[in-house]
Design an enzyme around this catalytic site. Structure first.
Site, PDB file in Angstrom:
ATOM      1  N   ARG A 176      -7.064  35.846  12.456  1.00 56.37           N
ATOM      2  CA  ARG A 176      -8.043  34.782  12.648  1.00 56.37           C
ATOM      3  C   ARG A 176      -7.400  33.406  12.466  1.00 56.37           C
ATOM      4  O   ARG A 176      -6.600  33.206  11.544  1.00 56.37           O
ATOM      5  CB  ARG A 176      -9.221  34.969  11.682  1.00 56.37           C
ATOM      6  CG  ARG A 176      -9.977  36.252  11.966  1.00 56.37           C
ATOM      7  CD  ARG A 176     -11.296  36.372  11.238  1.00 56.37           C
ATOM      8  NE  ARG A 176     -11.799  37.737  11.376  1.00 56.37           N
ATOM      9  CZ  ARG A 176     -12.429  38.214  12.461  1.00 56.37           C
ATOM     10  NH1 ARG A 176     -12.666  37.412  13.492  1.00 56.37           N
ATOM     11  NH2 ARG A 176     -12.815  39.461  12.514  1.00 56.37           N
ATOM     12  N   ASP A 177      -7.784  32.489  13.358  1.00 58.32           N
ATOM     13  CA  ASP A 177      -7.268  31.121  13.289  1.00 58.32           C
ATOM     14  C   ASP A 177      -7.781  30.446  12.008  1.00 58.32           C
ATOM     15  O   ASP A 177      -8.943  30.587  11.643  1.00 58.32           O
ATOM     16  CB  ASP A 177      -7.702  30.324  14.522  1.00 58.32           C
ATOM     17  CG  ASP A 177      -6.895  29.056  14.702  1.00 58.32           C
ATOM     18  OD1 ASP A 177      -6.131  28.969  15.680  1.00 58.32           O
ATOM     19  OD2 ASP A 177      -7.023  28.132  13.858  1.00 58.32           O
ATOM     20  N   ILE A 178      -6.912  29.704  11.347  1.00 58.04           N
ATOM     21  CA  ILE A 178      -7.264  29.046  10.094  1.00 58.04           C
ATOM     22  C   ILE A 178      -8.260  27.912  10.314  1.00 58.04           C
ATOM     23  O   ILE A 178      -8.961  27.495   9.377  1.00 58.04           O
ATOM     24  CB  ILE A 178      -5.974  28.531   9.400  1.00 58.04           C
ATOM     25  CG1 ILE A 178      -6.160  28.399   7.897  1.00 58.04           C
ATOM     26  CG2 ILE A 178      -5.474  27.248  10.033  1.00 58.04           C
ATOM     27  CD1 ILE A 178      -4.866  28.166   7.143  1.00 58.04           C
ATOM     28  N   ASN A 199      -1.659  27.489  25.160  1.00 62.74           N
ATOM     29  CA  ASN A 199      -1.166  26.132  25.355  1.00 62.74           C
ATOM     30  C   ASN A 199       0.353  26.131  25.472  1.00 62.74           C
ATOM     31  O   ASN A 199       1.029  26.922  24.808  1.00 62.74           O
ATOM     32  CB  ASN A 199      -1.584  25.242  24.174  1.00 62.74           C
ATOM     33  CG  ASN A 199      -3.093  25.122  24.054  1.00 62.74           C
ATOM     34  OD1 ASN A 199      -3.789  25.001  25.046  1.00 62.74           O
ATOM     35  ND2 ASN A 199      -3.603  25.160  22.822  1.00 62.74           N
ATOM     36  N   VAL A 236       2.279  25.232  17.376  1.00 62.39           N
ATOM     37  CA  VAL A 236       3.105  26.294  16.799  1.00 62.39           C
ATOM     38  C   VAL A 236       3.928  26.901  17.935  1.00 62.39           C
ATOM     39  O   VAL A 236       3.364  27.400  18.921  1.00 62.39           O
ATOM     40  CB  VAL A 236       2.255  27.380  16.108  1.00 62.39           C
ATOM     41  CG1 VAL A 236       3.153  28.477  15.552  1.00 62.39           C
ATOM     42  CG2 VAL A 236       1.404  26.773  14.990  1.00 62.39           C
ATOM     43  N   HIS A 279       1.187  32.252  21.638  1.00 61.79           N
ATOM     44  CA  HIS A 279      -0.024  32.887  21.115  1.00 61.79           C
ATOM     45  C   HIS A 279      -1.163  32.656  22.081  1.00 61.79           C
ATOM     46  O   HIS A 279      -1.340  31.551  22.595  1.00 61.79           O
ATOM     47  CB  HIS A 279      -0.386  32.327  19.728  1.00 61.79           C
ATOM     48  CG  HIS A 279      -0.338  30.843  19.634  1.00 61.79           C
ATOM     49  ND1 HIS A 279       0.839  30.134  19.493  1.00 61.79           N
ATOM     50  CD2 HIS A 279      -1.328  29.908  19.688  1.00 61.79           C
ATOM     51  CE1 HIS A 279       0.582  28.844  19.442  1.00 61.79           C
ATOM     52  NE2 HIS A 279      -0.736  28.673  19.569  1.00 61.79           N
ATOM     53  N   HIS A 320      -5.076  32.202  22.349  1.00 66.76           N
ATOM     54  CA  HIS A 320      -6.295  31.914  21.599  1.00 66.76           C
ATOM     55  C   HIS A 320      -7.412  32.746  22.235  1.00 66.76           C
ATOM     56  O   HIS A 320      -7.663  32.606  23.442  1.00 66.76           O
ATOM     57  CB  HIS A 320      -6.691  30.444  21.728  1.00 66.76           C
ATOM     58  CG  HIS A 320      -5.747  29.471  21.097  1.00 66.76           C
ATOM     59  ND1 HIS A 320      -5.992  28.888  19.876  1.00 66.76           N
ATOM     60  CD2 HIS A 320      -4.565  28.962  21.525  1.00 66.76           C
ATOM     61  CE1 HIS A 320      -5.009  28.051  19.577  1.00 66.76           C
ATOM     62  NE2 HIS A 320      -4.130  28.069  20.565  1.00 66.76           N
TER      63      HIS A 320
HETATM   64  P1  5GP Z   1      -1.635  25.650  19.294  1.00 64.15           P
HETATM   65  O1  5GP Z   1      -2.124  24.259  18.976  1.00 64.15           O
HETATM   66  O2  5GP Z   1      -0.143  25.781  19.088  1.00 64.15           O
HETATM   67  O3  5GP Z   1      -2.066  26.174  20.639  1.00 64.15           O
HETATM   68  O4  5GP Z   1      -2.363  26.598  18.255  1.00 64.15           O
HETATM   69  C1  5GP Z   1      -1.922  26.789  16.959  1.00 64.15           C
HETATM   70  C2  5GP Z   1      -3.079  27.353  16.179  1.00 64.15           C
HETATM   71  O5  5GP Z   1      -2.584  27.884  14.951  1.00 64.15           O
HETATM   72  C3  5GP Z   1      -4.138  26.312  15.798  1.00 64.15           C
HETATM   73  O6  5GP Z   1      -5.395  26.688  16.339  1.00 64.15           O
HETATM   74  C4  5GP Z   1      -4.134  26.326  14.275  1.00 64.15           C
HETATM   75  O7  5GP Z   1      -5.417  26.179  13.710  1.00 64.15           O
HETATM   76  C5  5GP Z   1      -3.525  27.678  13.949  1.00 64.15           C
HETATM   77  N1  5GP Z   1      -2.805  27.717  12.685  1.00 64.15           N
HETATM   78  C6  5GP Z   1      -1.903  26.801  12.229  1.00 64.15           C
HETATM   79  N2  5GP Z   1      -1.414  27.194  11.039  1.00 64.15           N
HETATM   80  C7  5GP Z   1      -2.013  28.381  10.739  1.00 64.15           C
HETATM   81  C8  5GP Z   1      -1.906  29.272   9.618  1.00 64.15           C
HETATM   82  O8  5GP Z   1      -1.141  29.076   8.682  1.00 64.15           O
HETATM   83  N3  5GP Z   1      -2.671  30.391   9.658  1.00 64.15           N
HETATM   84  C9  5GP Z   1      -3.531  30.672  10.711  1.00 64.15           C
HETATM   85  N4  5GP Z   1      -4.253  31.797  10.629  1.00 64.15           N
HETATM   86  N5  5GP Z   1      -3.642  29.838  11.779  1.00 64.15           N
HETATM   87  C10 5GP Z   1      -2.898  28.712  11.783  1.00 64.15           C
END
Ligand code: 5GP
Ligand code: ZN
Length: 126
Positions: A41-43, A99, A108, A112, A114
Site C-alpha cells: 500500500r502507498d504511504i 510515471n 522513486v 512501479h 500505481h
Molecule cells: P512516483 O511519484 O515515483 O510515481 O510514486 C512514488 C510513490 O511512492 C508515491 O505515491 C509515494 O507516496 C510512495 N512512497 C514513497 N515512499 C514510500 C514508502 O516509504 N512506503 C510506501 N509504502 N510508499 C512510499
C-alpha cells in the site's frame, strides 16, 4: 589487481527505497507477493485503495526496460488483476499508472505501477 566485471547487471540497488522494502529493511503493508513482483500500500494514498506493484528486479525507469524484461513487466499486470479482485473493484473499474521521469512526477526510481481504485477517477489526469 585485476578488476572483475560482473556478468550481469545487479538486480538490486543498495540506495533504492523499494529495493529496501523488497529486502525487508523498510516496513511496508504488503498485499501481494510472487517470484517476480511484490505489491504494497502507498504511504500517501490517492484513492481508497492505492497499491504499488513493483518487480523484484531493480529497473529505474520505463526507459531502462530491456527486451528480456518483457515477461517480468507482464507479471506486474497479472498482479494488478489479482489485487483488483481481492480489493473488490475488478468489475467496477480502476486505474493503473506508471510515471516516468520528471515531467510525469516520478519520485522513486524503481519502476512501479500505481493501482488506484475504490472511487470514480477523473480523466484526463492532472
Ligand atoms: P512516483 O511519484 O515515483 O510515481 O510514486 C512514488 C510513490 O511512492 C508515491 O505515491 C509515494 O507516496 C510512495 N512512497 C514513497 N515512499 C514510500 C514508502 O516509504 N512506503 C510506501 N509504502 N510508499 C512510499
Ligand atoms: Zn530498486
Amino acid at each position: 589487481m585485476v578488476e572483475t566485471i560482473p556478468e550481469t547487471i545487479p538486480e538490486t540497488n543498495a540506495n533504492c527505497l523499494f529495493c529496501k522494502i523488497i529486502a525487508g529493511q523498510i516496513p511496508a503493508d504488503i498485499v501481494y507477493e510472487s517470484d517476480s513482483a511484490i505489491a504494497f500500500r502507498d504511504i500517501n494514498p490517492q484513492a481508497p485503495t492505492h497499491v504499488l506493484i513493483i518487480p523484484r528486479k531493480h529497473i529505474a525507469t520505463i526507459n531502462d526496460i530491456e527486451v528480456h524484461d518483457s515477461a517480468l513487466v507482464g507479471s506486474l499486470y497479472s498482479a494488478v488483476r489479482d489485487i483488483a479482485v481481492t480489493e473488490g473493484f475488478a468489475d467496477d473499474g480502476y486505474r493503473v499508472v506508471m510515471n516516468c521521469n520528471a515531467a510525469a512526477g516520478q519520485t522513486v526510481f524503481h519502476i512501479h505501477l500505481h493501482l488506484l481504485g475504490g472511487r470514480s477517477l477523473g480523466w484526463p489526469p492532472g
